[in-house]
Design a protein around this motif. Structure first.
Motif, mmCIF file in Angstrom:
data_model
loop_
_atom_site.group_PDB
_atom_site.id
_atom_site.type_symbol
_atom_site.label_atom_id
_atom_site.label_comp_id
_atom_site.label_asym_id
_atom_site.label_seq_id
_atom_site.Cartn_x
_atom_site.Cartn_y
_atom_site.Cartn_z
ATOM 1 N N PRO A 158 -0.132 -6.524 1.193
ATOM 2 C CA PRO A 158 -0.203 -5.949 2.536
ATOM 3 C C PRO A 158 0.258 -4.486 2.553
ATOM 4 C CG PRO A 158 1.770 -7.302 2.327
ATOM 5 C CD PRO A 158 1.049 -7.401 1.014
ATOM 6 N N ILE A 159 -0.538 -3.653 3.228
ATOM 7 C CA ILE A 159 -0.202 -2.245 3.417
ATOM 8 C C ILE A 159 -0.267 -1.959 4.909
ATOM 9 C CG2 ILE A 159 -0.871 0.152 2.958
ATOM 10 C CD1 ILE A 159 -0.006 -1.147 0.438
ATOM 11 N N VAL A 160 0.839 -1.517 5.502
ATOM 12 C CA VAL A 160 0.846 -1.187 6.925
ATOM 13 C C VAL A 160 0.363 0.248 7.095
ATOM 14 C CG1 VAL A 160 2.226 -1.009 9.017
ATOM 15 C CG2 VAL A 160 2.765 -2.762 7.315
ATOM 16 N N VAL B 21 4.534 5.476 1.983
ATOM 17 C CA VAL B 21 3.606 5.735 0.888
ATOM 18 C C VAL B 21 2.469 6.624 1.403
ATOM 19 C CG1 VAL B 21 4.161 3.506 -0.134
ATOM 20 C CG2 VAL B 21 2.120 3.716 1.295
ATOM 21 N N ASP B 22 1.714 7.195 0.462
ATOM 22 C CA ASP B 22 0.560 7.996 0.826
ATOM 23 C C ASP B 22 -0.637 7.552 0.004
ATOM 24 O OD1 ASP B 22 0.874 9.085 -1.732
ATOM 25 O OD2 ASP B 22 1.870 10.890 -0.996
ATOM 26 N N VAL B 23 -1.694 8.352 0.017
ATOM 27 C CA VAL B 23 -2.941 7.957 -0.621
ATOM 28 C C VAL B 23 -2.799 7.801 -2.134
ATOM 29 C CG1 VAL B 23 -3.841 10.297 -1.000
ATOM 30 C CG2 VAL B 23 -5.441 8.405 -0.542
ATOM 31 N N ASN B 24 -1.774 8.391 -2.708
ATOM 32 C CA ASN B 24 -1.587 8.311 -4.159
ATOM 33 C C ASN B 24 -0.856 7.038 -4.595
ATOM 34 O OD1 ASN B 24 -2.745 10.924 -4.733
ATOM 35 N ND2 ASN B 24 -0.890 11.809 -3.838
ATOM 36 N N PHE B 25 -0.388 6.247 -3.649
ATOM 37 C CA PHE B 25 0.339 5.020 -3.973
ATOM 38 C C PHE B 25 -0.624 3.959 -4.499
ATOM 39 C CE2 PHE B 25 2.065 0.872 -2.371
ATOM 40 C CZ PHE B 25 3.200 0.830 -3.186
ATOM 41 N N ASP B 26 -0.190 3.207 -5.498
ATOM 42 C CA ASP B 26 -0.965 2.075 -6.000
ATOM 43 C C ASP B 26 -0.810 0.916 -5.025
ATOM 44 O OD1 ASP B 26 -2.136 -0.040 -7.278
ATOM 45 O OD2 ASP B 26 -0.871 0.035 -9.070
ATOM 46 N N PHE B 27 -1.867 0.639 -4.265
ATOM 47 C CA PHE B 27 -1.778 -0.364 -3.207
ATOM 48 C C PHE B 27 -1.568 -1.781 -3.752
ATOM 49 C CE2 PHE B 27 -4.235 2.059 0.378
ATOM 50 C CZ PHE B 27 -3.253 3.045 0.344
ATOM 51 N N THR B 28 -1.709 -1.966 -5.039
ATOM 52 C CA THR B 28 -1.437 -3.290 -5.615
ATOM 53 C C THR B 28 0.015 -3.407 -6.076
ATOM 54 O OG1 THR B 28 -2.087 -2.668 -7.866
ATOM 55 C CG2 THR B 28 -3.828 -3.488 -6.401
ATOM 56 N N ALA B 29 0.822 -2.391 -5.790
ATOM 57 C CA ALA B 29 2.213 -2.394 -6.260
ATOM 58 C C ALA B 29 3.190 -2.853 -5.186
ATOM 59 C CB ALA B 29 2.590 -0.999 -6.763
ATOM 60 N N ALA C 130 5.449 -1.673 2.535
ATOM 61 C CA ALA C 130 4.803 -0.398 2.234
ATOM 62 C C ALA C 130 4.052 0.085 3.469
ATOM 63 C CB ALA C 130 3.854 -0.547 1.052
ATOM 64 N N CYS C 131 4.357 1.303 3.908
ATOM 65 C CA CYS C 131 3.708 1.862 5.099
ATOM 66 C C CYS C 131 3.003 3.157 4.736
ATOM 67 C CB CYS C 131 4.742 2.123 6.190
ATOM 68 S SG CYS C 131 4.039 2.890 7.681
ATOM 69 N N TYR C 132 1.677 3.166 4.905
ATOM 70 C CA TYR C 132 0.889 4.386 4.784
ATOM 71 C C TYR C 132 1.206 5.193 6.034
ATOM 72 C CZ TYR C 132 -3.259 7.223 3.677
ATOM 73 O OH TYR C 132 -4.115 8.248 3.359
ATOM 74 N N ASP C 133 2.105 6.155 5.889
ATOM 75 C CA ASP C 133 2.775 6.778 7.029
ATOM 76 C C ASP C 133 1.990 7.962 7.578
ATOM 77 O OD1 ASP C 133 4.739 7.321 8.889
ATOM 78 O OD2 ASP C 133 5.953 8.521 7.503
ATOM 79 N N LEU C 134 1.503 7.824 8.827
ATOM 80 C CA LEU C 134 0.795 8.923 9.473
ATOM 81 C C LEU C 134 1.727 9.823 10.280
ATOM 82 C CD1 LEU C 134 -2.573 7.335 10.648
ATOM 83 C CD2 LEU C 134 -1.921 8.237 8.431
#
Length: 332
Positions: A37-39, A62-70, A77-81
Motif C-alpha cells: 500500500p502507498i498512500v 516518499v517520492d517518485v524515486n521510492f521503490d513502491f515494493t519496499a 509510505a506516503c507519496y507526499d504532495l
C-alpha cells in the motif's frame, strides 16, 4: 521483484475521516501480507491522524524515486504532495482540501498509467469542497472517466449479499429519467455482464429495475418509460446471449437478488441502487468503477465531517475496498 500488487490509496478530503480510516486500515498486517500500500496525500495529515488514534505506526514521506515494493508493516509510505496546512480544521468544507483531493486522484491516475501502481483505492471526497476548489465534477467516478478518456463506465456497489450497477448516478431524479435511454441501459447491462464474467462468474444472472412503481405495471404508472427506455435494451442484450431479466419492480428485485436469485442488479438512478446496499450494511459496502482501464475501488460512505477528528470512525469499508482492489488488481 515482489508479485504483490501495489495499491495506491488516495487520501480524499483531509478535513473528513479519510486520514483516520487509512491509518486504521494500515494497522492491519494482512493488508501488507497481500499488497504494497502507498498512500497518495499529505504526510502531515496522516501524522496528525496517527497521533489522534495513538497508532503504533510511523509515517514515511516518499517520492517518485521510492521503490513502491519496499513497503513494510508498521511504516505507512506516503507519496507526499504537501498541499495542505498542518492546522486544516476537521469537519469543515475547505477549498484547499477539495483541490488537494483532486490532485491526489490525478496523481494516482498518472502513477497507474505509468504502471507504478496496480490499482487505486479512494478515501471519500466532499463534493462541495471539490467544487469550491475549482473542480466541477459530480464525484470520483466522473474525474476518473475524464482523466482516462473513458466513455462507457458505471458505478458498481458491492457488498457480501448484493451487487448493484447504475445507469445514472449523481444527477437529480428528473434528469436521471431524461438521461436514461436504450443505448445507455444496454451498455450498463453489458458492463455488468463483462465485469462479473471477468471475475469468474459464468453466465451471470442480471436483474434490471424498472423506473416506475411496479415497473410501470403495463402502463398503469408513468408514461411508458419501461417500454421506451428499458425493454429495447434488455431485448438486445438477450439476443446477444446475456442472461438478463426485467424490467422488474425494484422492491421485489432487490429482495430476490440478496436471496441469491440474481448476481447483480441494474439500477436506474442513484438512490434506487444505493439505498438497499446501505441498508444491508454501510460498513461492508464498496464502490467500484467499472469500464475504466484502471482498477478503482472506494469506501461506500462520505467524509463524515460530524465525526472527523474524533478517532471513532469505522474502517471496515476501507478494509473491504482494499481487499477488493487487491483481488481485482493484475499480478505484477
Amino acid at each position: 521483484m515482489s508479485k504483490k500488487p501495489i495499491i495506491g490509496i488516495t487520501m480524499g478530503d483531509a478535513s473528513g475521516v479519510g486520514p483516520e480510516i487509512i491509518v486504521k486500515s494500515l494497522q492491519s498486517e494482512h493488508v501488507y501480507e497481500q499488497s504494497h500500500p502507498i498512500v497518495i496525500g499529505d504526510a502531515k495529515m496522516l501524522g496528525r491522524a496517527a497521533e489522534l488514534l495513538e497508532a503504533n505506526v510511523t509515517i514515511k514521506e516518499v517520492d517518485v524515486n521510492f521503490d513502491f515494493t519496499a513497503t513494510k508493516f508498521g511504516e505507512i509510505a506516503c507519496y507526499d504532495l504537501d498541499l495542505l496546512p498542518a492546522d486544516l480544521p476537521f469537519g469543515q468544507v475547505s477549498p484547499e482540501a477539495g483541490h488537494a483531493a483532486f490532485e491526489y486522484l490525478r496523481t494516482a491516475i498518472e502513477l497507474a498509467n505509468e504502471a507504478r501502481i496496480d490499482a487505486i483505492c479512494t478515501a471519500p471526497l466532499n463534493k462541495e469542497a471539490l467544487h469550491k476548489g475549482g473542480h466541477i465534477y459530480p464525484g470520483h467516478t466522473e474525474i476518473l472517466a475524464e482523466l482516462t478518456n473513458t466513455k462507457d463506465f458505471s458505478m458498481m456497489l458491492s457488498s457480501p449479499k448484493l451487487k448493484v450497477i447504475h445507469v445514472t448516478t449523481h444527477v437529480g431524479l428528473l434528469d436521471a429519467i431524461n438521461m436514461t435511454n436504450p443505448e445507455r441501459v444496454y451498455k450498463v447491462i453489458r458492463l455488468a455482464h463483462e465485469t462479473l464474467t471477468n471475475s469468474g462468474i459464468d453466465q451471470p444472472k442480471i436483474g434490471v429495475c424498472g423506473i416506475n412503481p411496479h415497473a410501470g405495471e403495463n402502463g398503469l404508472f408513468g408514461y411508458g418509460e419501461e417500454e421506451e427506455k428499458i425493454i429495447p435494451a434488455i431485448e438486445r442484450a438477450t439476443e446477444e446471449g446475456i442472461n438478463v431479466e426485467g424490467p422488474l419492480p425494484a422492491d421485489t428485485l432487490f429482495f430476490r437478488a440478496q436471496r441469491g436469485d440474481f448476481d447483480i442488479v441494474v439500477a436506474m438512478y442513484h438512490d434506487q441502487g444505493h439505498g438497499p446496499i446501505k441498508v444491508l450494511g454501510l460498513e461492508a459496502g464498496v464502490n467500484i468503477t467499472v469500464g475504466l482501464p484502471i482498477i478503482r475501488t472506494s469506501v461506500d460512505h462520505g467524509t463524515a465531517f460530524d465525526i472527523a477528528g474524533k478517532g471513532i470512525v469505522d474502517e471496515r469499508s476501507m478494509l473491504e475496498a482494499l481487499r477488493q482492489a487487491i483481488e481485482l488488481a493484475p499480478e505484477r
